[in-house]
Design a protein around this motif. Structure first.
Motif, mmCIF file in Angstrom:
data_model
loop_
_atom_site.group_PDB
_atom_site.id
_atom_site.type_symbol
_atom_site.label_atom_id
_atom_site.label_comp_id
_atom_site.label_asym_id
_atom_site.label_seq_id
_atom_site.Cartn_x
_atom_site.Cartn_y
_atom_site.Cartn_z
ATOM 1 N N ALA A 1 44.768 70.047 -35.000
ATOM 2 C CA ALA A 1 43.739 71.091 -34.993
ATOM 3 C C ALA A 1 44.289 72.508 -35.140
ATOM 4 C CB ALA A 1 42.930 70.993 -33.695
ATOM 5 N N ARG A 2 45.597 72.677 -34.931
ATOM 6 C CA ARG A 2 46.138 74.039 -34.902
ATOM 7 C C ARG A 2 46.292 74.628 -36.291
ATOM 8 N NH1 ARG A 2 52.181 74.353 -35.445
ATOM 9 N NH2 ARG A 2 52.844 72.200 -35.795
ATOM 10 N N ASP A 3 46.208 75.940 -36.329
ATOM 11 C CA ASP A 3 46.512 76.707 -37.535
ATOM 12 C C ASP A 3 48.013 76.591 -37.752
ATOM 13 O OD1 ASP A 3 47.313 78.833 -39.226
ATOM 14 O OD2 ASP A 3 45.639 80.067 -38.578
ATOM 15 N N ARG A 4 48.457 76.347 -38.952
ATOM 16 C CA ARG A 4 49.885 76.130 -39.225
ATOM 17 C C ARG A 4 50.735 77.359 -38.949
ATOM 18 N NH1 ARG A 4 50.712 71.561 -37.819
ATOM 19 N NH2 ARG A 4 48.979 70.304 -38.442
ATOM 20 N N THR B 1 59.494 64.941 -31.453
ATOM 21 C CA THR B 1 59.717 66.375 -31.431
ATOM 22 C C THR B 1 59.863 66.795 -29.979
ATOM 23 O OG1 THR B 1 58.945 68.509 -32.301
ATOM 24 C CG2 THR B 1 57.269 67.046 -31.347
ATOM 25 N N SER B 2 60.303 67.994 -29.752
ATOM 26 C CA SER B 2 60.377 68.493 -28.381
ATOM 27 C C SER B 2 59.642 69.817 -28.300
ATOM 28 C CB SER B 2 61.826 68.645 -27.917
ATOM 29 O OG SER B 2 62.518 69.534 -28.765
ATOM 30 N N VAL B 3 59.037 70.031 -27.150
ATOM 31 C CA VAL B 3 58.246 71.241 -26.907
ATOM 32 C C VAL B 3 58.664 71.810 -25.567
ATOM 33 C CG1 VAL B 3 55.914 72.158 -26.601
ATOM 34 C CG2 VAL B 3 56.294 70.292 -28.207
ATOM 35 N N SER B 4 58.819 73.118 -25.518
ATOM 36 C CA SER B 4 59.166 73.804 -24.270
ATOM 37 C C SER B 4 57.937 74.520 -23.732
ATOM 38 C CB SER B 4 60.286 74.821 -24.519
ATOM 39 O OG SER B 4 61.466 74.161 -24.882
ATOM 40 N N LEU B 5 57.525 74.128 -22.526
ATOM 41 C CA LEU B 5 56.400 74.748 -21.825
ATOM 42 C C LEU B 5 56.777 74.926 -20.360
ATOM 43 C CD1 LEU B 5 53.388 72.569 -23.048
ATOM 44 C CD2 LEU B 5 54.009 74.839 -23.878
ATOM 45 N N GLU B 6 56.129 75.870 -19.725
ATOM 46 C CA GLU B 6 56.313 76.078 -18.292
ATOM 47 C C GLU B 6 55.708 74.891 -17.534
ATOM 48 O OE1 GLU B 6 56.524 79.748 -20.539
ATOM 49 O OE2 GLU B 6 54.988 78.201 -20.482
ATOM 50 N N ASP B 7 56.216 74.637 -16.331
ATOM 51 C CA ASP B 7 55.763 73.495 -15.525
ATOM 52 C C ASP B 7 54.255 73.480 -15.317
ATOM 53 O OD1 ASP B 7 58.343 72.462 -15.266
ATOM 54 O OD2 ASP B 7 58.678 73.407 -13.310
ATOM 55 N N ASP B 8 53.646 74.647 -15.114
ATOM 56 C CA ASP B 8 52.196 74.687 -14.897
ATOM 57 C C ASP B 8 51.429 74.174 -16.112
ATOM 58 O OD1 ASP B 8 52.389 75.641 -12.307
ATOM 59 O OD2 ASP B 8 52.221 77.745 -12.909
ATOM 60 N N PHE B 9 51.917 74.440 -17.311
ATOM 61 C CA PHE B 9 51.252 73.936 -18.511
ATOM 62 C C PHE B 9 51.454 72.431 -18.664
ATOM 63 C CE2 PHE B 9 51.372 78.452 -19.631
ATOM 64 C CZ PHE B 9 50.036 78.629 -19.981
ATOM 65 N N TRP B 10 52.653 71.937 -18.341
ATOM 66 C CA TRP B 10 52.858 70.485 -18.372
ATOM 67 C C TRP B 10 51.936 69.805 -17.360
ATOM 68 C CZ3 TRP B 10 54.569 68.584 -22.506
ATOM 69 C CH2 TRP B 10 55.619 69.152 -23.218
ATOM 70 N N LEU C 1 53.424 74.979 -32.129
ATOM 71 C CA LEU C 1 52.873 73.896 -31.318
ATOM 72 C C LEU C 1 52.842 74.264 -29.837
ATOM 73 C CD1 LEU C 1 51.739 71.062 -31.076
ATOM 74 C CD2 LEU C 1 54.097 70.192 -31.072
ATOM 75 N N ALA C 2 53.894 74.864 -29.316
ATOM 76 C CA ALA C 2 53.908 75.237 -27.891
ATOM 77 C C ALA C 2 52.791 76.226 -27.583
ATOM 78 C CB ALA C 2 55.261 75.818 -27.498
ATOM 79 N N THR C 3 52.579 77.192 -28.462
ATOM 80 C CA THR C 3 51.500 78.159 -28.261
ATOM 81 C C THR C 3 50.153 77.460 -28.301
ATOM 82 O OG1 THR C 3 52.793 79.966 -29.197
ATOM 83 C CG2 THR C 3 50.388 80.231 -29.214
ATOM 84 N N ALA C 4 49.971 76.570 -29.259
ATOM 85 C CA ALA C 4 48.706 75.833 -29.370
ATOM 86 C C ALA C 4 48.450 74.994 -28.119
ATOM 87 C CB ALA C 4 48.725 74.947 -30.612
ATOM 88 N N MET C 5 49.497 74.416 -27.555
ATOM 89 C CA MET C 5 49.332 73.608 -26.343
ATOM 90 C C MET C 5 48.961 74.484 -25.154
ATOM 91 S SD MET C 5 52.372 70.840 -27.002
ATOM 92 C CE MET C 5 51.985 69.723 -25.660
ATOM 93 N N PHE D 1 45.349 75.416 -25.552
ATOM 94 C CA PHE D 1 44.502 74.261 -25.265
ATOM 95 C C PHE D 1 44.250 74.140 -23.763
ATOM 96 C CE2 PHE D 1 44.209 69.791 -24.041
ATOM 97 C CZ PHE D 1 43.148 69.352 -24.818
ATOM 98 N N VAL D 2 45.315 74.237 -22.983
ATOM 99 C CA VAL D 2 45.188 74.151 -21.524
ATOM 100 C C VAL D 2 44.361 75.317 -20.999
ATOM 101 C CG1 VAL D 2 46.455 74.205 -19.326
ATOM 102 C CG2 VAL D 2 47.320 72.826 -21.237
ATOM 103 N N LEU D 3 44.644 76.521 -21.463
ATOM 104 C CA LEU D 3 43.894 77.698 -21.032
ATOM 105 C C LEU D 3 42.405 77.532 -21.328
ATOM 106 C CD1 LEU D 3 43.718 80.638 -20.022
ATOM 107 C CD2 LEU D 3 44.167 81.330 -22.388
ATOM 108 N N ARG D 4 42.079 77.129 -22.543
ATOM 109 C CA ARG D 4 40.666 76.958 -22.920
ATOM 110 C C ARG D 4 39.989 75.889 -22.085
ATOM 111 N NH1 ARG D 4 42.664 77.241 -28.677
ATOM 112 N NH2 ARG D 4 42.449 79.444 -29.173
#
Length: 75
Positions: A49-52, A16-25, A56-60, A63-66
């Protein structure tokens, strides 16, 4: 600030592919190194673990924020 950048991941044996900002990667890579895991392993955990209703990008991002918020609070 960077625009989201798409990366390919393997989650549960599926590409799959996920789009995130560089800081999150960068945050995910740092967490992976700390935990002795790969990004795909962490992404698989986040996906399981995520709510369906949460993408996925939001959950990632959450995760980093937490992770860093908990660290700042000494948890």
């Amino acid at each position: 600030m960077s625009r989201p950048r798409k990366h390919s991941l393997t989650i549960g044996g599926h590409r799959t592919s996920v789009s995130l900002e560089d800081d999150f990667w960068a945050g995910l890579r740092e967490i992976a190194v700390e935990r002795g895991q790969g990004i795909n392993e962490i992404a698989t955990e986040i996906d399981a673990a995520r709510d369906r209703e949460t993408g996925l990008a939001t959950a990632m991002r959450l995760f980093v924020l937490r992770h860093y918020r908990d660290r700042a609070m000494g948890l």
